[in-house]
Design an enzyme around this catalytic site. Structure first.
Site, PDB file in Angstrom:
ATOM      1  N   ASN A  13      46.330  31.189  84.541  1.00  0.00           N
ATOM      2  CA  ASN A  13      47.783  31.202  84.725  1.00  0.00           C
ATOM      3  C   ASN A  13      48.193  32.583  85.247  1.00  0.00           C
ATOM      4  O   ASN A  13      47.921  33.602  84.606  1.00  0.00           O
ATOM      5  CB  ASN A  13      48.437  30.894  83.370  1.00  0.00           C
ATOM      6  N   HIS A  16      52.179  36.041  84.718  1.00  0.00           N
ATOM      7  CA  HIS A  16      52.535  37.403  84.317  1.00  0.00           C
ATOM      8  C   HIS A  16      52.154  38.462  85.341  1.00  0.00           C
ATOM      9  O   HIS A  16      52.534  39.630  85.191  1.00  0.00           O
ATOM     10  CB  HIS A  16      52.018  37.689  82.911  1.00  0.00           C
ATOM     11  N   HIS A  49      53.944  28.517  86.188  1.00  0.00           N
ATOM     12  CA  HIS A  49      55.113  27.859  85.568  1.00  0.00           C
ATOM     13  C   HIS A  49      56.363  28.320  86.312  1.00  0.00           C
ATOM     14  O   HIS A  49      56.735  29.488  86.236  1.00  0.00           O
ATOM     15  CB  HIS A  49      55.167  28.275  84.092  1.00  0.00           C
ATOM     16  N   ARG A  51      59.821  28.492  86.019  1.00  0.00           N
ATOM     17  CA  ARG A  51      60.854  28.286  84.985  1.00  0.00           C
ATOM     18  C   ARG A  51      62.218  28.137  85.629  1.00  0.00           C
ATOM     19  O   ARG A  51      62.452  28.651  86.731  1.00  0.00           O
ATOM     20  CB  ARG A  51      60.863  29.464  84.011  1.00  0.00           C
ATOM     21  N   ARG A  55      62.113  33.547  85.959  1.00  0.00           N
ATOM     22  CA  ARG A  55      61.870  34.898  85.441  1.00  0.00           C
ATOM     23  C   ARG A  55      60.546  35.486  85.909  1.00  0.00           C
ATOM     24  O   ARG A  55      60.358  36.678  85.920  1.00  0.00           O
ATOM     25  CB  ARG A  55      61.944  34.920  83.918  1.00  0.00           C
ATOM     26  N   GLU A  76      53.282  23.966  86.170  1.00  0.00           N
ATOM     27  CA  GLU A  76      53.960  23.763  84.876  1.00  0.00           C
ATOM     28  C   GLU A  76      55.448  23.681  85.136  1.00  0.00           C
ATOM     29  O   GLU A  76      56.013  24.533  85.833  1.00  0.00           O
ATOM     30  CB  GLU A  76      53.691  24.946  83.947  1.00  0.00           C
ATOM     31  N   THR A 107      56.745  29.514  75.994  1.00  0.00           N
ATOM     32  CA  THR A 107      56.920  28.118  75.594  1.00  0.00           C
ATOM     33  C   THR A 107      56.553  27.982  74.120  1.00  0.00           C
ATOM     34  O   THR A 107      55.382  28.025  73.755  1.00  0.00           O
ATOM     35  CB  THR A 107      56.033  27.209  76.475  1.00  0.00           C
ATOM     36  N   GLU A 157      48.068  18.464  77.102  1.00  0.00           N
ATOM     37  CA  GLU A 157      47.593  19.812  76.819  1.00  0.00           C
ATOM     38  C   GLU A 157      48.042  20.131  75.403  1.00  0.00           C
ATOM     39  O   GLU A 157      49.238  20.090  75.097  1.00  0.00           O
ATOM     40  CB  GLU A 157      48.157  20.820  77.820  1.00  0.00           C
ATOM     41  N   HIS A 200      47.623  28.266  75.312  1.00  0.00           N
ATOM     42  CA  HIS A 200      48.703  29.121  74.819  1.00  0.00           C
ATOM     43  C   HIS A 200      48.176  30.117  73.799  1.00  0.00           C
ATOM     44  O   HIS A 200      47.705  29.743  72.725  1.00  0.00           O
ATOM     45  CB  HIS A 200      49.870  28.343  74.193  1.00  0.00           C
TER      46      HIS A 200
HETATM   47  N1  PXP Z   1      49.640  26.212  78.853  1.00  0.00           N
HETATM   48  C1  PXP Z   1      50.980  26.037  78.873  1.00  0.00           C
HETATM   49  C2  PXP Z   1      51.501  24.649  78.976  1.00  0.00           C
HETATM   50  C3  PXP Z   1      51.866  27.131  78.846  1.00  0.00           C
HETATM   51  O1  PXP Z   1      53.199  26.930  78.854  1.00  0.00           O
HETATM   52  C4  PXP Z   1      51.325  28.433  78.819  1.00  0.00           C
HETATM   53  C5  PXP Z   1      52.237  29.612  78.830  1.00  0.00           C
HETATM   54  O2  PXP Z   1      52.964  29.636  80.002  1.00  0.00           O
HETATM   55  C6  PXP Z   1      49.927  28.571  78.829  1.00  0.00           C
HETATM   56  C7  PXP Z   1      49.113  27.446  78.819  1.00  0.00           C
HETATM   57  C8  PXP Z   1      49.273  29.906  78.876  1.00  0.00           C
HETATM   58  O3  PXP Z   1      49.551  30.646  77.743  1.00  0.00           O
HETATM   59  P1  PXP Z   1      49.132  32.155  77.692  1.00  0.00           P
HETATM   60  O4  PXP Z   1      49.869  32.868  78.783  1.00  0.00           O
HETATM   61  O5  PXP Z   1      49.569  32.575  76.325  1.00  0.00           O
HETATM   62  O6  PXP Z   1      47.657  32.227  77.882  1.00  0.00           O
END
Ligand code: PXP
Length: 256
Positions: A13, A16, A49, A51, A55, A76, A107, A157, A200
């Site tokens: 992901n 960030h 994602h 959003r 952001r 996402e 989330t 998930e 997550h």
């Molecule tokens: N899976 C989903 C559905 C999420 O919403 C997120 C956070 O955006 C993640 C995985 C990844 O989480 P993390 O950034 O804490 O690894």
């Protein structure tokens, strides 16, 4: 004898990286560059994602990710008409429906699949019709998995946040209970013919542990990898994550 566990896919992901970019308002660091590097380093797919408040990832990031990467893109998204339109235009490989509250930092929980079946069903249907594999981001409860199956979702998930938080807080009993819920959820999903993903808050240690659940086929990991990248570089962080996941998977074989 147990079946061979599936290969465990790593979805990286890149949200960030965009958070960091947006802190200065310019174009760098570019999440697409991070995605390309992540794939080179062993990611099996890229997750982002979009959003509602934009952001981190923005509309053009999604379009550039889809155009620029050679591995599957997992979009996402909240179950809103606006996001559905964007997803149908971008046509990612996969979409993961997530709950979204403007004020949350991340989330915070799974989708309300039990109360929200009526709302979610048409989103699953429309995305599926467009050839996009849909997953629902849910808490590891058997009722939620049954509801996801009833809605027609081919994948779920499981939200690993409660388990990761319990570990971080040193609450071993609660962590044990949360892990048991994840394990039961993964095998229930398999029985119901639903593909099981998880994510997550995962780090190297928790990814290694969850890799020991043979019915989990994909992990989506972001924040920790981007944090580690500050110290070791993104490629090294991803290689170490891949190794941790492989170690967990190998432990299944050793235990049988
Ligand atoms: N899976 C989903 C559905 C999420 O919403 C997120 C956070 O955006 C993640 C995985 C990844 O989480 P993390 O950034 O804490 O690894």
């Amino acid at each position: 004898m147990m079946n061979e566990p599936h290969f465990l896919r790593l979805g990286v992901n890149v949200d960030h990286v965009a958070t960091l970019r947006n802190a200065r308002g310019g174009a760098l660091p570019d999440p697409v560059r991070a995605a390309l590097l992540a794939i080179e380093a062993g990611a099996d797919g890229i997750t982002a994602h979009l959003r509602e408040d934009r952001r981190h990832i923005r509309d053009d990031d999604m379009a550039r990710l889809k155009a620029g990467i050679s591995k599957p893109l997992n979009f996402e998204m909240a179950a809103t008409e606006q996001m559905l339109d964007i997803a149908l235009k971008i046509k990612p490989h996969a979409a993961c429906l997530v709950p979204e509250r403007r004020t949350e930092r991340t989330t915070e929980g799974g989708l309300d699949v039990l109360g929200g079946q009526h709302h979610l069903r048409p989103f699953v249907a429309e995305l599926s019709r467009a050839g996009i594999r849909v997953a629902l981001f849910i808490e590891p409860s058997l009722e939620a998995i049954d509801a996801a199956a009833a809605i027609g979702a081919p994948a779920i998930e499981l939200h690993t946040g409660a388990w990761c938080n319990a570990l971080e807080q040193g609450d071993g009993d609660r962590a044990g209970e949360e892990f048991a819920r994840l394990a039961a959820g993964a095998s229930h999903a398999k029985q119901r013919g639903i593909e099981c993903h998880a994510g997550h808050g995962l780090d190297f240690a928790t990814a290694r542990e969850i890799a020991k659940l043979p019915d989990v086929v994909e992990l989506n990991i972001g924040h920790y990898l981007v944090g580690e990248a500050v110290f070791t570089g993104l490629s090294a962080a991803i290689a170490k994550m891949r190794a941790a996941m492989d170690e967990g998977r190998r432990a299944i074989g050793a235990a049988n």
